[in-house]
Scaffold this motif. Structure first.
Motif, PDB file in Angstrom:
ATOM      1  N   LYS A  89       0.843  -1.208   0.000  1.00 44.75           N
ATOM      2  CA  LYS A  89       0.000   0.000   0.000  1.00 44.75           C
ATOM      3  C   LYS A  89       0.879   1.259   0.000  1.00 44.75           C
ATOM      4  O   LYS A  89       0.597   2.232  -0.699  1.00 44.75           O
ATOM      5  N   VAL A  90       1.952   1.183   0.789  1.00 41.80           N
ATOM      6  CA  VAL A  90       2.870   2.342   0.830  1.00 41.80           C
ATOM      7  C   VAL A  90       3.390   2.606  -0.575  1.00 41.80           C
ATOM      8  O   VAL A  90       3.444   3.754  -1.043  1.00 41.80           O
ATOM      9  N   TYR A  91       3.739   1.530  -1.261  1.00 39.35           N
ATOM     10  CA  TYR A  91       4.242   1.672  -2.626  1.00 39.35           C
ATOM     11  C   TYR A  91       3.156   2.240  -3.538  1.00 39.35           C
ATOM     12  O   TYR A  91       3.397   3.218  -4.258  1.00 39.35           O
ATOM     13  N   GLU A  92       1.993   1.618  -3.488  1.00 39.37           N
ATOM     14  CA  GLU A  92       0.905   2.030  -4.395  1.00 39.37           C
ATOM     15  C   GLU A  92       0.566   3.504  -4.238  1.00 39.37           C
ATOM     16  O   GLU A  92       0.395   4.215  -5.203  1.00 39.37           O
ATOM     17  N   GLU A  93       0.485   3.932  -2.977  1.00 32.64           N
ATOM     18  CA  GLU A  93      -0.026   5.280  -2.732  1.00 32.64           C
ATOM     19  C   GLU A  93       1.052   6.330  -2.472  1.00 32.64           C
ATOM     20  O   GLU A  93       0.776   7.523  -2.535  1.00 32.64           O
ATOM     21  N   GLY A  94       2.231   5.839  -2.200  1.00 28.68           N
ATOM     22  CA  GLY A  94       3.266   6.833  -1.874  1.00 28.68           C
ATOM     23  C   GLY A  94       4.466   6.811  -2.780  1.00 28.68           C
ATOM     24  O   GLY A  94       5.379   7.632  -2.597  1.00 28.68           O
ATOM     25  N   ALA A  95       4.515   5.926  -3.773  1.00 31.86           N
ATOM     26  CA  ALA A  95       5.736   5.863  -4.577  1.00 31.86           C
ATOM     27  C   ALA A  95       5.497   5.480  -6.033  1.00 31.86           C
ATOM     28  O   ALA A  95       6.193   5.971  -6.934  1.00 31.86           O
ATOM     29  N   LYS A  96       4.507   4.650  -6.270  1.00 30.44           N
ATOM     30  CA  LYS A  96       4.351   4.051  -7.600  1.00 30.44           C
ATOM     31  C   LYS A  96       4.266   5.101  -8.714  1.00 30.44           C
ATOM     32  O   LYS A  96       4.993   5.037  -9.707  1.00 30.44           O
ATOM     33  N   ASP A  97       3.385   6.044  -8.510  1.00 28.84           N
ATOM     34  CA  ASP A  97       3.145   7.040  -9.549  1.00 28.84           C
ATOM     35  C   ASP A  97       4.430   7.775  -9.927  1.00 28.84           C
ATOM     36  O   ASP A  97       4.741   7.966 -11.100  1.00 28.84           O
ATOM     37  N   VAL A  98       5.162   8.147  -8.882  1.00 33.14           N
ATOM     38  CA  VAL A  98       6.416   8.872  -9.136  1.00 33.14           C
ATOM     39  C   VAL A  98       7.434   7.930  -9.777  1.00 33.14           C
ATOM     40  O   VAL A  98       8.066   8.270 -10.783  1.00 33.14           O
ATOM     41  N   ALA A  99       7.561   6.745  -9.204  1.00 33.83           N
ATOM     42  CA  ALA A  99       8.581   5.809  -9.692  1.00 33.83           C
ATOM     43  C   ALA A  99       8.390   5.487 -11.172  1.00 33.83           C
ATOM     44  O   ALA A  99       9.346   5.483 -11.961  1.00 33.83           O
ATOM     45  N   LEU A 100       7.154   5.279 -11.562  1.00 33.98           N
ATOM     46  CA  LEU A 100       6.919   4.865 -12.947  1.00 33.98           C
ATOM     47  C   LEU A 100       6.998   6.015 -13.951  1.00 33.98           C
ATOM     48  O   LEU A 100       6.948   5.790 -15.161  1.00 33.98           O
ATOM     49  N   SER A 101       7.162   7.232 -13.447  1.00 34.67           N
ATOM     50  CA  SER A 101       7.372   8.366 -14.366  1.00 34.67           C
ATOM     51  C   SER A 101       8.630   8.153 -15.191  1.00 34.67           C
ATOM     52  O   SER A 101       8.760   8.674 -16.301  1.00 34.67           O
ATOM     53  N   ALA A 102       9.576   7.423 -14.594  1.00 30.80           N
ATOM     54  CA  ALA A 102      10.830   7.186 -15.313  1.00 30.80           C
ATOM     55  C   ALA A 102      10.572   6.456 -16.625  1.00 30.80           C
ATOM     56  O   ALA A 102      11.334   6.585 -17.589  1.00 30.80           O
ATOM     57  N   LEU A 103       9.473   5.724 -16.685  1.00 30.81           N
ATOM     58  CA  LEU A 103       9.149   5.012 -17.929  1.00 30.81           C
ATOM     59  C   LEU A 103       8.692   5.963 -19.020  1.00 30.81           C
ATOM     60  O   LEU A 103       8.707   5.626 -20.207  1.00 30.81           O
ATOM     61  N   GLY A 316      14.363  20.307  -8.682  1.00 30.67           N
ATOM     62  CA  GLY A 316      14.818  20.378 -10.068  1.00 30.67           C
ATOM     63  C   GLY A 316      13.990  19.513 -11.002  1.00 30.67           C
ATOM     64  O   GLY A 316      12.791  19.301 -10.801  1.00 30.67           O
ATOM     65  N   ASN A 317      14.690  19.015 -12.019  1.00 32.98           N
ATOM     66  CA  ASN A 317      14.012  18.239 -13.054  1.00 32.98           C
ATOM     67  C   ASN A 317      13.817  16.786 -12.615  1.00 32.98           C
ATOM     68  O   ASN A 317      14.541  15.894 -13.049  1.00 32.98           O
ATOM     69  N   ALA A 318      12.861  16.587 -11.763  1.00 35.26           N
ATOM     70  CA  ALA A 318      12.555  15.218 -11.316  1.00 35.26           C
ATOM     71  C   ALA A 318      11.227  15.216 -10.580  1.00 35.26           C
ATOM     72  O   ALA A 318      10.804  16.248 -10.060  1.00 35.26           O
ATOM     73  N   ARG A 319      10.589  14.069 -10.590  1.00 36.87           N
ATOM     74  CA  ARG A 319       9.444  13.898  -9.701  1.00 36.87           C
ATOM     75  C   ARG A 319       9.993  13.191  -8.473  1.00 36.87           C
ATOM     76  O   ARG A 319      10.791  12.253  -8.587  1.00 36.87           O
ATOM     77  N   THR A 320       9.593  13.641  -7.315  1.00 39.41           N
ATOM     78  CA  THR A 320      10.197  13.106  -6.099  1.00 39.41           C
ATOM     79  C   THR A 320       9.124  12.708  -5.089  1.00 39.41           C
ATOM     80  O   THR A 320       8.134  13.416  -4.929  1.00 39.41           O
ATOM     81  N   ALA A 321       9.366  11.579  -4.439  1.00 36.44           N
ATOM     82  CA  ALA A 321       8.497  11.161  -3.336  1.00 36.44           C
ATOM     83  C   ALA A 321       9.389  10.870  -2.140  1.00 36.44           C
ATOM     84  O   ALA A 321      10.458  10.263  -2.284  1.00 36.44           O
ATOM     85  N   ILE A 322       8.988  11.361  -0.991  1.00 36.31           N
ATOM     86  CA  ILE A 322       9.756  11.078   0.224  1.00 36.31           C
ATOM     87  C   ILE A 322       8.852  10.309   1.191  1.00 36.31           C
ATOM     88  O   ILE A 322       7.730  10.738   1.482  1.00 36.31           O
ATOM     89  N   ILE A 323       9.381   9.182   1.631  1.00 36.44           N
ATOM     90  CA  ILE A 323       8.634   8.419   2.635  1.00 36.44           C
ATOM     91  C   ILE A 323       9.385   8.607   3.948  1.00 36.44           C
ATOM     92  O   ILE A 323      10.562   8.237   4.058  1.00 36.44           O
ATOM     93  N   CYS A 324       8.727   9.230   4.882  1.00 32.59           N
ATOM     94  CA  CYS A 324       9.371   9.452   6.169  1.00 32.59           C
ATOM     95  C   CYS A 324       8.930   8.360   7.119  1.00 32.59           C
ATOM     96  O   CYS A 324       7.729   8.175   7.360  1.00 32.59           O
TER      97      CYS A 324
END
Ligand SMILES: Nc1ncnc2c1ncn2[C@@H]1O[C@H](COP(=O)(O)OP(=O)(O)OP(=O)(O)O)[C@@H](O)[C@H]1O
Length: 934
Positions: A89-103, A316-324
């Motif tokens: 769930k953490v991945y789905e809601e807190g990282a996936k969208d940003v991570a897959l931007s690299a694609l 800068g030029n990146a999408r970023t997600a921070i999980i604290c």
């Protein structure tokens, strides 16, 4: 009760998430910040630690106050994951969208931040696993594209960057690349075959990573780990045109953010702690600075390896997600607060990610098989065009309205011109701004008929008012041109004076080495003045120029005028030096004779005649006529000029005077030597006197030039005030003259009081001459006809204040001891003026009057310089009108100005400066030989 960080309502956190893949080319969005609260771990449970945090909902976390005092402030984030929440769930809601931007060609970074043992590694492992799975899933589902996936991994340990793919990696260097930013030199990259291969690579790196035991975590990551997946994709050839993306996905597991002391660190751990903290400290600073209201100032990316490598991910030029990640334990509450505070800053940071396209053939490719994103971009472009057209229409409307109001005011001016026949506004402007004698057509009071005199105050008021507010622009252009001409004339005169000075001094070989140096300096100054003038000449535009162009040109010339003033200032200094060198040489020769000689050149500042020149604040009101008289006395050419011997004779005599060819002198006969010494001395003295005469003359002349330049510049200021007023009125379409006429006299008295207060304040702020203040204050007491004077004074002071503020970027009053440019000149002039007035205290006031004033103004008896102390107290409290009144009365006495207007008339405040031709101009250099009176 512990204070909490105020929550930011979620509605205020602007998020711009979009489905993957796709999206617009440039994407501005805030960093996605989530918080993950882990369960109590075994260690914490064993210590009966309490759970200190409560997840109120999916976005909010709050400190559970064990003492049940006042509820703490909740923290709000994009998502808050509770202890039972799965990593999926953490991945789905807190990282996936940003991570897959690299694609889709956008750089992406996922961070885990938190204290040791809070679950960073635990979380990042899960995130990486899910991301890898999804990436390969996406690759599988996108057969039309070719993907190349490269893997690299770095570790920053004790501020050293090492390659986790190399077993015995040495420290890697960071290099700056103009296009890519910071790159890590010689990092090993492996092309990933499939998901299985990628997992193996990750495991290898994990094994390599620096791990140690801390008091809180048996397997604590002691370094920052960055796993980098570089994804390149391109459309297959069969789909036509090629579109190629390239982006990186950084998966960052930071070292613990705790303070070293909390991990019972010593030795190696302590050293690690300090390095870890350096990177984390810089990361925190960078985030804090980026999250400021205004993202300005220096962002210290370069202060640590971590922030250098991740620079593009931070604002800068990146999408970023921070999980604290945070621990729920009460014992870690301080660290948790720190983490939440970091998270709060991070959510304010905005990134601007863009698709890193390698070949721009996207549109062509998509036009052939348009997808949703293609239509989106077309729509966006259309939107932009519509907005632009709307803006243009607005602009056109504004211009039309402006033209209409201009036309309207022109009509009104013409109407008024017809009504008042002989007093047209243009003529009035000319009278207001010009030198007397140039506008003979404008009648002055004395020539008015009795009838016109009764009508005069009202008519005059209305007309002068109109001259300030409703002026024909072409008239102003004409006035500006005239002022330019004056400036050029001044430049010419200065040149002429200096060139002659140079020639004369050089031909007579006067003075010593310093004199020669001074002359050389003067010469270079002449060149500078010429340069200033030629710049001004170049900038003169054609006759057809409109008012706006003129104003722009004039504004750019303001510097030239200042420069001319400065040059003249330098020239004056050089002349002082020249005089000094003459005096010195004289003193040296005089020293040889025992008799005491008085100093010959009275050019020091205490000289009362010269003192007049120093009171030259822009508002100085010493009447030109008085100064002219002084110059005339100073520059008086000897009356016996005509009776003097001819040039040739004298020069001839001069040439034979040095007895070089005189044999008897060479032989040193005492009698002859004595007689020659006397002659030489006499001749020297005569030369010197003649030189002094000329230097005195040129000194006075340069002083006058300076004054004229100052006044010229001041006139221009006034002109600018008029232009501003004209523009304002045209924009507002105000029919000022009529309005004023109607409003008088009911509201005038009130307005007068207000304006006077403002003027007094501005005088103070602009360090205006206190003689000027006094004269103005005593003359204008609220008569309706004073209105125009008050307004002109107000406008010029407002302009001056703004000008000073621009110069120093601060209010002149705040500039303190180090004022800049003309502010400092005004302060200096004011100081000199006070000194001048102090000297008049004894002569203008009786002993009784003085004593009374000393008591009243609290000047201690027996104190030093009581007169100056008294004068220094005058005009210093602009808020106190009683003080102002009393100051004015004293200064008026000191300068011999009484209310009837002795020496001063109201008209002088209209800035009718004397025409240069009315003043004493420099009559040219008197040849020294002409002045020799042998
Ligand atoms: N959400 C969670 N659910 C269950 N266990 C967790 C969770 N988060 C962390 N843990 C456990 O807590 C322990 C510490 O976690 P982890 O090593 O990930 O912490 P860390 O923040 O990476 O610490 P360090 O900074 O010292 O490396 C591990 O044993 C891990 O399995």
């Amino acid at each position: 009760m512990m204070p909490g960080t105020p929550a930011t309502p979620l509605s205020k956190i602007r998020r711009n998430l979009y489905s993957t893949p796709g999206g617009s080319k440039v994407h501005e969005e805030k960093i996605l910040v989530t918080v993950r609260l882990r369960p109590l771990n075994r260690r914490e449970q064993a210590m009966y630690d309490l759970i200190a945090w409560d997840c109120l909902d999916e976005h909010t976390i709050v400190f559970k106050n064990p003492n049940h005092e006042r509820p703490a402030n909740p923290y709000t984030f994009d998502k808050v994951f509770g202890p039972m929440c799965s990593t999926q769930k953490v991945y789905e809601e807190g990282a996936k969208d940003v991570a897959l931007s690299a694609l889709t060609g956008m750089n992406a970074t996922i961070f885990a931040y938190g204290q040791t043992s809070s679950g960073k590694t635990f979380t990042m492992r899960g995130i990486t696993e899910h991301a890898v799975k999804d990436i390969f899933e996406h690759i599988k589902n996108t057969p039309e594209r070719d993907f190349v996936l490269k893997f690299s991994a770095l570790e920053i340990y004790n501020e050293t960057v090492v390659d986790l793919l190399k077993r015995k990696s040495t420290s890697l260097r960071l290099l700056d690349d103009a296009e890519k930013g910071t790159i890590v030199d010689k990092t090993q990259e492996q092309i990933v075959q499939d998901g299985q291969h990628l997992r193996q690579l990750i495991e290898t790196c994990e094994a390599q990573r620096q791990v140690g035991e801390t008091a809180l975590n048996d397997k604590s990551s002691r370094s920052h780990q960055i796993i980098r997946l570089t994804i390149e994709s391109s459309l297959r050839e069969s789909s036509g045109s090629v579109k190629s993306f390239g982006a990186s996905l950084n998966l960052v597991d930071l070292a613990g953010s705790e303070r070293a002391s909390q991990t019972n660190a010593d030795g190696t751990r302590l050293k690690e702690g300090s390095h870890i903290n350096r990177s984390l400290l810089t990361l925190t600073t960078v985030i804090r600075k980026l999250s400021g209201v205004k993202r300005c100032g220096h962002i210290p990316y370069r202060d640590s390896k971590l922030t250098r490598i991740l620079q593009s991910s931070l604002g800068g030029n990146a999408r970023t997600a921070i999980i604290c990640t945070i621990s729920p334990a009460l014992s870690h509450v301080e660290q948790t607060r720190n983490t939440l505070s970091f998270a709060t800053s991070a959510k304010e940071v905005t990134n601007t990610a863009k698709i890193n396209m390698k070949e721009i053939a996207r549109l062509e490719a998509e036009q052939r098989s348009p997808g949703p994103s293609y239509f989106m971009s077309i729509l966006e472009e259309k939107d932009l065009k519509i907005k632009q057209m709307e803006r243009e229409m607005e602009e056109l409307k504004r211009e039309r309205d402006l033209a209409q109001s201009q036309l309207e005011s022109e009509r009104k001016v013409k109407k008024v011109q017809k009504e008042s026949n002989q007093f047209g506004p243009s003529a009035q402007v000319a009278r207001c701004l010009s030198f007397p004698g140039e506008n003979e057509t404008v009648p002055i009071h004395s020539s008015d008929t009795p009838q016109s005199q009764t009508r005069a105050p009202v008519q005059r008021k209305a007309m002068v008012r109109r001259s300030v507010t409703s002026t024909d622009p072409s008239m102003l252009v004409h006035e500006i041109r005239k002022l330019d001409e004056r400036q050029r004339q001044l430049g010419d005169e200065a040149n002429r004076a200096l060139e002659v000075l140079h020639k004369e001094v050089a031909s007579h070989q006067l003075g010593n080495k310093e004199t020669a140096e001074t002359i050389a300096k003067l010469l270079s100054e002449i060149k500078d003045i010429q340069a200033v003038r030629s710049i001004a000449d170049e900038s003169v535009t054609g006759d057809g120029a409109n008012l706006k162009d003129e104003i722009t040109r004039w504004k750019s010339q303001a510097k030239d005028i200042q420069s001319l003033e400065r040059k003249l200032e330098n020239v004056q200094k050089s002349i002082d030096q020249l005089v000094f060198s003459f005096t010195n040489s004289e003193e040296i020769s005089e020293c040889k004779t025992p008799s005491k000689k008085k100093k010959i050149l009275p050019f020091n500042l205490s000289n009362s005649a010269n003192m007049q020149h120093l009171i030259r604040s822009p508002c100085s009101t010493l009447t030109p006529s008085r100064k002219v008289m002084e110059y005339e006395t100073e520059n008086k050419v000897p009356e016996n000029n005509d009776a003097m011997p001819s040039d040739d004779t004298v020069v001839g005599r001069c040439k034979v005077t040095p007895p070089k060819s005189d044999k008897s002198f060479k032989e040193g006969s005492p009698a002859v030597q004595h007689s020659n010494t006397v002659n030489v001395k006499k001749m020297q003295r005569l030369f010197k006197n003649a030189a002094e005469e000329n230097i005195r003359s040129i000194k006075a002349y340069v002083t006058e030039l300076k004054e004229r330049v100052t006044k010229l510049s001041y006139q221009k200021h006034l002109l600018l005030c008029q232009v501003i007023a004209l523009e304002e009125d045209q924009e507002a379409g105000v029919d000022e003259p009529d309005k004023i006429d109607e409003s008088l006299p009911e509201t005038w008295q009130l307005t007068f009081e207000e304006e006077r207060k403002e003027i007094v304040m501005l005088w103070h702020l602009c360090h205006v001459s206190i003689i000027h203040r006094t004269q103005f204050y005593m003359l204008f007491k609220g008569d309706p006809t004073d209105q125009i004077y008050m307004e002109v004074e107000l406008r010029r002071l407002q302009w001056l204040e703004r000008h000073f503020s621009d110069l120093g970027n601060a209010s002149p009053a705040l500039l303190g001891d180090e004022p800049a440019g003309s502010v400092s000149a005004s302060i200096k002039a004011l100081k000199q003026e006070r000194e001048y007035l102090a000297k008049r205290v004894s002569s203008r006031l009786t002993a009784d009057e003085r004593e009374m004033l000393y008591v009243k103004w609290e000047i201690p008896p027996g104190g030093k310089q009581r007169r100056l102390q008294l004068v220094n107290k005058l005009w210093t409290d602009p808020h106190n009108m009683q003080h102002v009144q009393e100051s004015a009365e004293i200064v008026a006495k000191l300068v011999g100005f009484c209310e009837s207007g002795e020496h001063v008339s109201k008209e002088m405040f209209e800035l009718n400066f004397a025409h240069p031709s009315d003043k004493k101009t420099w009559m040219g250099w008197n040849l020294i030989s002409n002045l020799l009176n042998l």
